[in-house]
Every structure is written in structure tokens, then in C-alpha cells.
Design a protein around this motif. Structure first.
Motif, PDB file in Angstrom:
ATOM      1  N   GLY A 209      69.800  -4.975 -32.340  1.00 35.36           N
ATOM      2  CA  GLY A 209      69.755  -4.471 -33.922  1.00 35.36           C
ATOM      3  C   GLY A 209      70.559  -3.345 -34.134  1.00 35.36           C
ATOM      4  N   CYS A 210      69.758  -2.468 -34.807  1.00 36.14           N
ATOM      5  CA  CYS A 210      70.363  -1.467 -35.767  1.00 36.14           C
ATOM      6  C   CYS A 210      70.673  -0.160 -35.092  1.00 36.14           C
ATOM      7  N   SER A 211      71.467   0.910 -35.477  1.00 38.00           N
ATOM      8  CA  SER A 211      71.540   2.186 -34.935  1.00 38.00           C
ATOM      9  C   SER A 211      70.144   2.892 -34.865  1.00 38.00           C
TER      10      SER A 211
ATOM     11  N   VAL B  84      62.900  -4.293 -23.575  1.00 38.41           N
ATOM     12  CA  VAL B  84      63.544  -4.875 -24.603  1.00 38.41           C
ATOM     13  C   VAL B  84      63.372  -4.076 -25.884  1.00 38.41           C
ATOM     14  N   ASN B  85      64.133  -3.488 -26.754  1.00 37.68           N
ATOM     15  CA  ASN B  85      63.744  -3.170 -27.830  1.00 37.68           C
ATOM     16  C   ASN B  85      64.376  -3.899 -29.080  1.00 37.68           C
ATOM     17  N   THR B  86      63.274  -4.612 -29.808  1.00 41.08           N
ATOM     18  CA  THR B  86      63.669  -5.653 -30.185  1.00 41.08           C
ATOM     19  C   THR B  86      64.053  -5.513 -31.731  1.00 41.08           C
ATOM     20  N   CYS B  87      64.708  -6.341 -32.460  1.00 43.99           N
ATOM     21  CA  CYS B  87      64.952  -6.366 -33.949  1.00 43.99           C
ATOM     22  C   CYS B  87      64.252  -7.346 -34.624  1.00 43.99           C
TER      23      CYS B  87
ATOM     24  N   PHE C 251      64.621  -7.710 -38.312  1.00 46.79           N
ATOM     25  CA  PHE C 251      64.845  -7.918 -39.781  1.00 46.79           C
ATOM     26  C   PHE C 251      65.286  -8.893 -40.186  1.00 46.79           C
ATOM     27  N   ILE C 252      66.049  -9.749 -39.668  1.00 50.23           N
ATOM     28  CA  ILE C 252      66.427 -10.921 -40.282  1.00 50.23           C
ATOM     29  C   ILE C 252      66.347 -12.159 -39.353  1.00 50.23           C
ATOM     30  N   ALA C 253      66.562 -13.360 -39.644  1.00 53.57           N
ATOM     31  CA  ALA C 253      66.242 -14.568 -38.972  1.00 53.57           C
ATOM     32  C   ALA C 253      67.012 -14.584 -37.744  1.00 53.57           C
ATOM     33  N   ASP C 254      68.272 -14.479 -37.675  1.00 55.03           N
ATOM     34  CA  ASP C 254      69.454 -14.423 -36.519  1.00 55.03           C
ATOM     35  C   ASP C 254      69.150 -13.440 -35.627  1.00 55.03           C
ATOM     36  N   ALA C 255      68.645 -12.264 -35.962  1.00 52.22           N
ATOM     37  CA  ALA C 255      68.408 -11.056 -35.308  1.00 52.22           C
ATOM     38  C   ALA C 255      66.983 -11.250 -34.346  1.00 52.22           C
ATOM     39  N   LYS C 256      66.023 -11.825 -35.167  1.00 49.18           N
ATOM     40  CA  LYS C 256      64.787 -12.428 -34.301  1.00 49.18           C
ATOM     41  C   LYS C 256      65.082 -13.126 -33.410  1.00 49.18           C
TER      42      LYS C 256
ATOM     43  N   GLU D  18      67.775 -13.805 -31.875  1.00 49.31           N
ATOM     44  CA  GLU D  18      68.692 -13.298 -30.584  1.00 49.31           C
ATOM     45  C   GLU D  18      67.699 -12.532 -29.741  1.00 49.31           C
ATOM     46  N   SER D  19      66.544 -11.867 -30.256  1.00 52.33           N
ATOM     47  CA  SER D  19      65.662 -11.084 -29.500  1.00 52.33           C
ATOM     48  C   SER D  19      64.833 -11.931 -28.661  1.00 52.33           C
ATOM     49  N   ILE D  20      64.056 -13.085 -29.317  1.00 48.87           N
ATOM     50  CA  ILE D  20      63.429 -14.002 -28.733  1.00 48.87           C
ATOM     51  C   ILE D  20      64.223 -14.589 -27.422  1.00 48.87           C
ATOM     52  N   ASN D  21      65.473 -14.982 -27.532  1.00 49.57           N
ATOM     53  CA  ASN D  21      65.954 -15.708 -26.751  1.00 49.57           C
ATOM     54  C   ASN D  21      66.357 -14.825 -25.574  1.00 49.57           C
ATOM     55  N   LEU D  22      66.659 -13.264 -25.732  1.00 51.03           N
ATOM     56  CA  LEU D  22      66.414 -12.515 -24.676  1.00 51.03           C
ATOM     57  C   LEU D  22      65.450 -12.468 -24.067  1.00 51.03           C
ATOM     58  N   ILE D  23      64.364 -12.160 -24.685  1.00 51.51           N
ATOM     59  CA  ILE D  23      63.122 -12.106 -23.843  1.00 51.51           C
ATOM     60  C   ILE D  23      62.953 -13.292 -22.979  1.00 51.51           C
ATOM     61  N   ILE D  24      63.110 -14.577 -23.388  1.00 55.01           N
ATOM     62  CA  ILE D  24      62.777 -15.624 -22.513  1.00 55.01           C
ATOM     63  C   ILE D  24      63.894 -15.554 -21.553  1.00 55.01           C
TER      64      ILE D  24
END
Length: 437
Positions: free
Chosen positions: A12-14, A48-51, A53-58, A60-66
Motif C-alpha cells: 500500500g501507501c507511503s 505483512v503490513n497490509t493495505c 483501501f481499494i479492492a485491488d490492494a485488498k 494483493e494483500s490477501i494473496n501475499l498472506i496466502i
């Protein structure tokens, strides 16, 4: 898996990145070997410091956790820890769906992870919570001055995740800036969900201008750049500081989202078309030569053909120096999701987005071509393949154009005067005119 090692991966963001840097500093002080965004995490702990904010970011975070969960099963990593915006918002659901995660933290309680870890025997004195281990190039950093947002725009989930706007005290921020200058930082990109509200909760008044003015007085602060102002109730006195201080960049990131009144009303933006146009006029009058970055949205409920044409005309006439845009996507639990009909087809949203971005590309090229023959102060970020890549005061890291100079003798962190010789929509080319300092 390597005992004593902790990997931190930032999504995610800065603003999230700043939290990861704070965590890195605390972990190092406890004696752990830390890595950030490693291609091959192998730590005793992986965070994992997740994002969220929007569907694509969510996604991406979930796929990385898996993916990391699979590494854990194969004993390539130790314990898997998740923190940040996504877990702040969906912790209950995620716990049920991804049992491979050992511990979940939200956006604000990650300090509990630090407290849960034993010291490694060579721990330093515990740092202040604002102290950081930088992951950016050492000459530049992001400076987060507040958390949260009170605006509650119809489309935005940020207040749901971060809560109410909370400013950091001026004195604490200045102490952080002085500390970072001693480490070699020259450029400070000031960030918040809402810069415009800075100070109101602490001091009962706008305090952004005071903060930036005092930052500008600190020796070694070469550039200060402002990100994520809100147009309604904008702190006009910051313009006086920008005009008088040479080290406050003539740059403002202010998300406007739209210009048609029916859409602005549906968005709950607290400002209308007339107010937006007057604000832009005032900004440009008070800070001659300022570059404005904005973000716009297409396809929000209420955007008919007439409203979209207003947006097109707005982009063409305002000629924003920097502009991003995205198509509206409904976010869970927001006012829009609960109360407005998302009835514009996705293909129309995307067509509209493509149209305004094509217009913006033409504008960006025109504005960049106007810089040919001028000499600009440039901060060098990196050297690659015998070329130096840098930025002017009008360009923020990662999102704005770069200046390319064929001079491998330069070093990251150098300021140089560069004569612009060629221009493209999203980059400039130049030659060294003289050393700036």
C-alpha cells in the motif's frame, strides 16, 4: 528459516511504509536482524503490513498472506504476523479464512508485537515510537504528521479504517525532522490522510502553516513537499509559507475528485464547482509557478454524460501539472455503498477514465516541453546503466516524472542544476549546467 531474523513486507501507501519503518527501528533495538521487502523472506517471524483501501490492494494483500502461509507450511519461514489496514478492517473474517496466520494486529496496535518478543541480549535502549529505520534512499523520506480523517466522503473507507483525524504535536514532528537531518535526509515529503485539518484537534486551529514554516527553518532541510490536502476548509495561510520559503517546494497534492456539482454533492465533498475553481485560482495567484497534482474519479453515481463532459472540460482548461485518476469501485460499508446506486457499467467507467487520461497525457507533454531550455535544480535519486535519474522540486518520488542525465559521476543525494534538453509526457532529459551546492 533463520532464527533471530524478522522480515517486514509493506503493502500500500507511503503512510503504511512509515509504520513499517517505525517497526523496523523498534525490532533492531531489541537485537533482531531485520529485512524489508525481501524477495526471499526467511525470518523466524514474517510481518505483512497490509493495505485495505481499494479492492485491488485488498486482493494483493490477501494473496501475499496466502503465499506466505504456504512457505510457513514448508517451514521456509517461522511465525506469520499480519498488521495494517486490511486486518484493522476485516480481522474477524480473515482469522476464520486464513488460519495459517499466527497473530493478527490492526493498524494501531502493532506495538503489541514488539512487546511480545524477547530481547536478544544486545538490545539498545527502546527508541521513541516516532523513530525509524529508513527504507527509502537516505536523502529522502516521508513524514507522517497525522492519522485518520473526519471528512467521510461517500466513496471512501479511510475513516472506517483509521478513525477520526489525530494530529501529531508540532514539537514531536520537529524533533523527528532534526533527527532525520542528522542521518542525511534532505527531502521531506509531508503526508497525511488530510493535511488541511492538521492541528485543529490539538490546537483548535489550522496549524499546517506554522509546522511547515518551522520545519523550513531547520538547517539541512532542503525540500519540503506537501501531499494530500483536502479542498474544503483549505488552510490558506500555507500558501504564504510556500511563497516565501525557498525550501518549501512549489508543489501541492490536492485530490479534487470531480467538478460537476451533482457528483460533488453525491460524493459528500463539502465543496462545489465554484468553490473549487476559486480555490485553484487563489492557489495559483498566491504561489506563482506552483505545480498542482490532483486525483479524479470517473463513473461515480450521478455522473451522466453532461457531468462527465464537465470533467473533461475541467481537465482541459485547468491543465494540471500532475494528475492521476481511477474508475469508481464500490467499497464495503461506505455511504455510497449503502445509499447510492452504482449503475454505471464498468466499461463506461473505464472508457471515461481512458479519455481523461489521454487528455492529460497531451497536457503533460505540452507542459514538459515548455521546460525545454530552462535550468532546474534536480535531486539525484539513483544511478543506472551510466545514467543519473533525479527529480525537480515539482516531482514527488515514485509518482511523478524523472529527469534523466547521462552522467554516471553523480551520486544519489546530489543537488545539481540541469538544463532541460528534451521532454516526454512523463520524463525529462537534461545535461549538467552547474553544481547546485
Amino acid at each position: 528459516m533463520k532464527p533471530g531474523r524478522i522480515d517486514i513486507i509493506s503493502m500500500g501507501c507511503s503512510k503504511n511504509l512509515v509504520d513499517s519503518e517505525r517497526l523496523l527501528r523498534q525490532l533492531k533495538a531489541k537485537g533482531y536482524e531485520t529485512y524489508h521487502d525481501s524477495d526471499t523472506p526467511k525470518g523466524e517471524y514474517v510481518v505483512v503490513n497490509t493495505c485495505g483501501f481499494i479492492a485491488d490492494a485488498k486482493e494483493e494483500s490477501i494473496n501475499l498472506i496466502i503465499e506466505l502461509g504456504e512457505l510457513k507450511k514448508r517451514k521456509k519461514i517461522g511465525k506469520l504476523i499480519v498488521m495494517g489496514c486490511l486486518s484493522q478492517r476485516y480481522m474477524k473474517e480473515l482469522k476464520a479464512e486464513i488460519p495459517e496466520v499466527d497473530t493478527w494486529y490492526g493498524k494501531f496496535d502493532w506495538k503489541g508485537f514488539i512487546d511480545s518478543l524477547p530481547d536478544k541480549g544486545n538490545a539498545d535502549k527502546r527508541p521513541e515510537l516516532w523513530e525509524r529505520t529508513l527504507t527509502t534512499p537516505p536523502h529522502t523520506t516521508y513524514l507522517k504528521i497525522s492519522e485518520g480523517c473526519n471528512r467521510f466522503c461517500a466513496f471512501c473507507a479511510i475513516p472506517i479504517i483509521t478513525g477520526r483525524h489525530t494530529s501529531r504535536p508540532i514539537e514531536e514532528i520537529l524533533k523527528e525532522v532534526e533527527s532525520l537531518v542528522k542521518e542525511g535526509v534532505k527531502e521531506f515529503n509531508v503526508i497525511a490522510q488530510d493535511l488541511s485539518s492538521y492541528g485543529i484537534d490539538l490546537y483548535g486551529r489550522h496549524a499546517l502553516a506554522e509546522l511547515i514554516d518551522r520545519m523550513a527553518e531547520i538547517p539541512g532541510v532542503e525540500w519540503i513537499r506537501l501531499h494530500y490536502a483536502y479542498p474544503a476548509d483549505f488552510p490558506m495561510d500555507i500558501l504564504d509559507v510556500m511563497a516565501k520559503r525557498d525550501n518549501v517546494c512549489k508543489y501541492l497534492d490536492i485530490a479534487l475528485q470531480h467538478i460537476a456539482n451533482p457528483v460533488l454533492t453525491n460524493m459528500r465533498r463539502h465543496i462545489d464547482k465554484e468553490g473549487t475553481l476559486q480555490l485553484l485560482k487563489t492557489i495559483r495567484e498566491k504561489v506563482p509557478g506552483i505545480r498542482i497534482r490532483t486525483t479524479l474519479m470517473t463513473g461515480f453515481p450521478g455522473e451522466g454524460e453532461q457531468e462527465f463532459q464537465e470533467l473533461v472540460d475541467f481537465v482541459r482548461t485547468q491543465k494540471f501539472d500532475r494528475m492521476g485518476a481511477f474508475a469508481y469501485c464500490e467499497e464495503d460499508d461506505t455511504f455510497a455503498a449503502k445509499n447510492l446506486d452504482d449503475n454505471i457499467p464498468d466499461e463506461i467507467k473505464q472508457d471515461r477514465l481512458d479519455k481523461i487520461m489521454a487528455i492529460q497525457e497531451e497536457i503533460a507533454l505540452e507542459l514538459n516541453e515548455n521546460m525545454i531550455g530552462t535550468t532546474q535544480k534536480v535531486l539525484i535519486d539513483r544511478i543506472e546503466d551510466g545514467k543519473a535519474f533525479g527529480r525537480t522540486q515539482y516531482d514527488s518520488p515514485e509518482v511523478d516524472p524523472e529527469v534523466i542525465i547521462e552522467d554516471p559521476t553523480l551520486s544519489p543525494g546530489d543537488f545539481v542544476n540541469v538544463k532541460i534538453t528534451a521532454a516526454y509526457p512523463f520524463e525529462l532529459v537534461g545535461v549538467i549546467a552547474a553544481r547546485s551546492q
